[in-house]
Design a protein around this motif. Structure first.
Motif, PDB file in Angstrom:
ATOM      1  N   GLY A 167       3.224  33.540 -11.333  1.00 12.17           N
ATOM      2  CA  GLY A 167       4.478  33.786 -11.829  1.00 12.17           C
ATOM      3  C   GLY A 167       5.620  32.621 -12.149  1.00 12.17           C
ATOM      4  N   GLY A 168       5.301  31.674 -11.163  1.00 17.25           N
ATOM      5  CA  GLY A 168       6.227  30.626 -11.282  1.00 17.25           C
ATOM      6  C   GLY A 168       5.866  29.615 -12.639  1.00 17.25           C
ATOM      7  N   LEU A 169       4.583  29.620 -12.987  1.00 14.74           N
ATOM      8  CA  LEU A 169       4.006  29.043 -14.132  1.00 14.74           C
ATOM      9  C   LEU A 169       4.784  29.426 -15.179  1.00 14.74           C
ATOM     10  CD1 LEU A 169       0.433  27.913 -13.678  1.00 14.74           C
ATOM     11  CD2 LEU A 169       2.472  26.361 -13.674  1.00 14.74           C
ATOM     12  N   ILE A 170       4.617  31.036 -15.549  1.00 15.40           N
ATOM     13  CA  ILE A 170       5.370  31.514 -16.499  1.00 15.40           C
ATOM     14  C   ILE A 170       6.812  31.464 -16.517  1.00 15.40           C
ATOM     15  CG2 ILE A 170       5.663  33.903 -17.725  1.00 15.40           C
ATOM     16  CD1 ILE A 170       3.070  34.998 -16.306  1.00 15.40           C
ATOM     17  N   GLY A 171       7.303  31.580 -15.406  1.00 12.09           N
ATOM     18  CA  GLY A 171       8.987  31.112 -15.426  1.00 12.09           C
ATOM     19  C   GLY A 171       9.344  29.841 -15.804  1.00 12.09           C
ATOM     20  N   TRP A 172       8.379  28.898 -15.292  1.00  7.07           N
ATOM     21  CA  TRP A 172       8.654  27.372 -15.717  1.00  7.07           C
ATOM     22  C   TRP A 172       8.606  27.290 -17.394  1.00  7.07           C
ATOM     23  CZ3 TRP A 172       4.975  22.988 -13.377  1.00  7.07           C
ATOM     24  CH2 TRP A 172       5.261  21.985 -13.974  1.00  7.07           C
ATOM     25  N   GLU A 173       7.791  27.960 -18.035  1.00  7.32           N
ATOM     26  CA  GLU A 173       7.641  27.837 -19.404  1.00  7.32           C
ATOM     27  C   GLU A 173       8.958  28.507 -20.032  1.00  7.32           C
ATOM     28  OE1 GLU A 173       7.314  29.272 -23.656  1.00  7.32           O
ATOM     29  OE2 GLU A 173       7.223  30.373 -21.884  1.00  7.32           O
ATOM     30  N   ARG A 174       9.239  29.884 -19.303  1.00  2.00           N
ATOM     31  CA  ARG A 174      10.707  30.461 -19.984  1.00  2.00           C
ATOM     32  C   ARG A 174      11.758  29.844 -19.756  1.00  2.00           C
ATOM     33  NH1 ARG A 174      10.589  33.385 -23.451  1.00  2.00           N
ATOM     34  NH2 ARG A 174       9.011  31.786 -24.161  1.00  2.00           N
ATOM     35  N   GLU A 175      11.680  28.948 -18.592  1.00  3.54           N
ATOM     36  CA  GLU A 175      12.968  28.137 -18.256  1.00  3.54           C
ATOM     37  C   GLU A 175      13.119  26.872 -19.289  1.00  3.54           C
ATOM     38  OE1 GLU A 175      15.098  25.874 -14.294  1.00  3.54           O
ATOM     39  OE2 GLU A 175      14.122  28.090 -14.231  1.00  3.54           O
ATOM     40  N   SER A 176      11.869  26.002 -19.405  1.00 10.14           N
ATOM     41  CA  SER A 176      11.797  25.175 -20.419  1.00 10.14           C
ATOM     42  C   SER A 176      12.315  25.374 -21.850  1.00 10.14           C
ATOM     43  CB  SER A 176      10.348  24.769 -20.363  1.00 10.14           C
ATOM     44  OG  SER A 176       9.673  25.525 -21.151  1.00 10.14           O
ATOM     45  N   THR A 177      12.226  26.860 -22.222  1.00 11.84           N
ATOM     46  CA  THR A 177      12.923  27.026 -23.400  1.00 11.84           C
ATOM     47  C   THR A 177      14.337  27.540 -23.228  1.00 11.84           C
ATOM     48  OG1 THR A 177      11.586  29.117 -23.499  1.00 11.84           O
ATOM     49  CG2 THR A 177      10.404  27.518 -24.409  1.00 11.84           C
ATOM     50  N   HIS A 178      14.916  27.652 -22.144  1.00  8.70           N
ATOM     51  CA  HIS A 178      16.430  27.973 -21.997  1.00  8.70           C
ATOM     52  C   HIS A 178      16.355  29.633 -22.076  1.00  8.70           C
ATOM     53  CE1 HIS A 178      17.742  23.941 -22.841  1.00  8.70           C
ATOM     54  NE2 HIS A 178      16.637  23.779 -23.404  1.00  8.70           N
ATOM     55  N   ARG A 179      15.671  30.091 -21.418  1.00 12.25           N
ATOM     56  CA  ARG A 179      15.711  31.632 -21.314  1.00 12.25           C
ATOM     57  C   ARG A 179      16.283  31.977 -20.093  1.00 12.25           C
ATOM     58  NH1 ARG A 179      15.058  32.563 -26.369  1.00 12.25           N
ATOM     59  NH2 ARG A 179      13.074  31.818 -27.223  1.00 12.25           N
ATOM     60  N   PRO A 180      16.998  33.096 -19.835  1.00 16.04           N
ATOM     61  CA  PRO A 180      17.874  33.342 -18.657  1.00 16.04           C
ATOM     62  C   PRO A 180      17.123  33.697 -17.681  1.00 16.04           C
ATOM     63  CG  PRO A 180      17.915  35.282 -20.339  1.00 16.04           C
ATOM     64  CD  PRO A 180      17.109  33.976 -21.079  1.00 16.04           C
ATOM     65  N   ALA A 181      15.483  34.364 -17.704  1.00 13.94           N
ATOM     66  CA  ALA A 181      14.902  34.553 -16.615  1.00 13.94           C
ATOM     67  C   ALA A 181      13.986  33.444 -16.557  1.00 13.94           C
ATOM     68  CB  ALA A 181      14.000  35.922 -16.610  1.00 13.94           C
ATOM     69  N   GLY A 182      14.260  32.630 -15.587  1.00 10.40           N
ATOM     70  CA  GLY A 182      13.254  31.516 -15.374  1.00 10.40           C
ATOM     71  C   GLY A 182      12.246  31.357 -13.980  1.00 10.40           C
ATOM     72  N   LEU A 183      12.024  30.198 -13.634  1.00  8.18           N
ATOM     73  CA  LEU A 183      11.109  29.860 -12.652  1.00  8.18           C
ATOM     74  C   LEU A 183      11.202  31.039 -11.102  1.00  8.18           C
ATOM     75  CD1 LEU A 183       8.968  27.994 -11.535  1.00  8.18           C
ATOM     76  CD2 LEU A 183      10.941  26.684 -10.312  1.00  8.18           C
ATOM     77  N   ARG A 184      12.294  31.104 -10.912  1.00  7.62           N
ATOM     78  CA  ARG A 184      12.389  31.823  -9.537  1.00  7.62           C
ATOM     79  C   ARG A 184      12.329  33.432  -9.974  1.00  7.62           C
ATOM     80  NH1 ARG A 184      17.283  30.639  -6.114  1.00  7.62           N
ATOM     81  NH2 ARG A 184      18.475  30.426  -8.359  1.00  7.62           N
ATOM     82  N   THR A 185      13.070  33.616 -10.919  1.00 11.06           N
ATOM     83  CA  THR A 185      13.100  35.067 -11.009  1.00 11.06           C
ATOM     84  C   THR A 185      11.505  35.718 -11.222  1.00 11.06           C
ATOM     85  OG1 THR A 185      15.147  35.063 -12.192  1.00 11.06           O
ATOM     86  CG2 THR A 185      13.814  36.723 -12.578  1.00 11.06           C
ATOM     87  N   HIS A 186      10.612  35.029 -12.175  1.00  9.32           N
ATOM     88  CA  HIS A 186       9.268  35.293 -12.210  1.00  9.32           C
ATOM     89  C   HIS A 186       8.403  35.337 -11.101  1.00  9.32           C
ATOM     90  CE1 HIS A 186      10.637  34.937 -16.479  1.00  9.32           C
ATOM     91  NE2 HIS A 186       9.550  35.675 -16.769  1.00  9.32           N
ATOM     92  N   MET A 187       8.613  34.469 -10.363  1.00 10.88           N
ATOM     93  CA  MET A 187       7.964  34.092  -8.840  1.00 10.88           C
ATOM     94  C   MET A 187       8.486  35.127  -8.226  1.00 10.88           C
ATOM     95  SD  MET A 187       8.542  30.105  -8.307  1.00 10.88           S
ATOM     96  CE  MET A 187       7.425  29.834  -6.853  1.00 10.88           C
ATOM     97  N   LEU A 188       9.654  35.763  -8.220  1.00 14.43           N
ATOM     98  CA  LEU A 188       9.875  36.829  -7.290  1.00 14.43           C
ATOM     99  C   LEU A 188       9.219  38.371  -7.520  1.00 14.43           C
ATOM    100  CD1 LEU A 188      13.606  36.329  -6.326  1.00 14.43           C
ATOM    101  CD2 LEU A 188      11.761  36.103  -4.837  1.00 14.43           C
ATOM    102  N   VAL A 189       9.176  38.169  -9.128  1.00 13.36           N
ATOM    103  CA  VAL A 189       8.667  39.739  -9.457  1.00 13.36           C
ATOM    104  C   VAL A 189       7.139  39.555  -9.352  1.00 13.36           C
ATOM    105  CG1 VAL A 189       8.109  40.763 -11.567  1.00 13.36           C
ATOM    106  CG2 VAL A 189      10.537  39.911 -11.265  1.00 13.36           C
ATOM    107  N   ALA A 190       6.485  38.600  -9.435  1.00 10.62           N
ATOM    108  CA  ALA A 190       5.152  38.097  -9.355  1.00 10.62           C
ATOM    109  C   ALA A 190       4.699  38.591  -7.748  1.00 10.62           C
ATOM    110  CB  ALA A 190       4.498  36.946  -9.610  1.00 10.62           C
TER     111      ALA A 190
END
Length: 228
Positions: A20-43
């Protein structure tokens, strides 16, 4: 508690947090509102629920011949309404996603505790705490850095010259201008809004500095700015 089972629970939960963190990392690197921690929590929450289902099937379902996951499914779907209440949209910015995810994952952990799956509960809890604390500050040290984000609303006379000035300012701070929106045109004054997001950490950049840099152009009539 079987130590092999404990190792499996730990491995699955941490692997889910990592993925989840890796996916959030990628999302945050492209300036998306749901980033690293949000994806980690959901996972982590999803992993807890899947392990909880297996635990219930082994310890409860076989004994009482019932489906112990039915009420849990209702909680998981129902908690989404509570999470949605924490998400706020202010202009082009979105706040509260991590809080919404934390509410959802806490519901998952509560179901695990209620089923007596204590190892799953504790390991999931530790994973969530790591996500919300350590990883909040760790984003400063990861390659894409910790962004500075500003929501800006301004009025100007000549839009083309103003955009050239904004692009030069963005280049100065290795930043991006996102979600540019034309709000209105009154006589010779144009009103626009956009997000100004830095590409990497700028410890010396603050709202006042950026405000002064943007406002020094003679074409700009007024600037309103908030950092988020």
């Amino acid at each position: 508690m079987n130590y092999q089972l404990l190792i499996n629970i730990t491995f699955r939960t941490l692997l889910a947090m990592f993925i989840g963190g890796l996916i959030g990392w990628e999302r945050e690197s492209t300036h998306r509102p749901a980033g690293l921690r949000t994806h980690m929590l959901v996972a982590v929450g999803s992993c807890v629920i899947m392990q909880l289902g297996s635990f219930n099937a082994t310890h409860i379902g076989a004994e009482f011949n019932v489906d112990p996951s039915r009420l849990g499914a209702q909680v998981i779907s129902g908690i989404g309404f509570l999470g949605a209440g924490t998400i706020m949209k202010e202009g082009t910015t979105i706040k509260g996603l991590t809080t919404a995810a934390s509410l959802w994952v806490v519901a998952c952990l509560g179901l695990a505790v209620g089923s007596g799956a204590y190892a799953i509960s504790v390991i999931g809890f530790v994973s969530v705490i790591l996500t919300l604390t350590i990883f909040e500050h760790a984003s400063t040290f990861i390659p894409f850095g910790k962004y500075r984000r500003f929501s800006i609303n301004l009025q100007c006379h000549h839009l083309n010259e103003t955009l050239q000035h904004l692009n030069a300012t963005a280049k100065k701070y290795h930043a991006h201008i996102l979600d540019l929106e034309l709000l209105g045109l009154h006589d010779d004054i144009t009103e626009i809004s956009f997000n100004f997001s830095t590409k990497k950490l700028h410890k010396t950049l603050d709202a006042t500095t950026l405000f002064n840099d943007i406002n020094q152009n003679e074409q700009i009539v007024s600037v309103k700015m908030t950092e988020y």
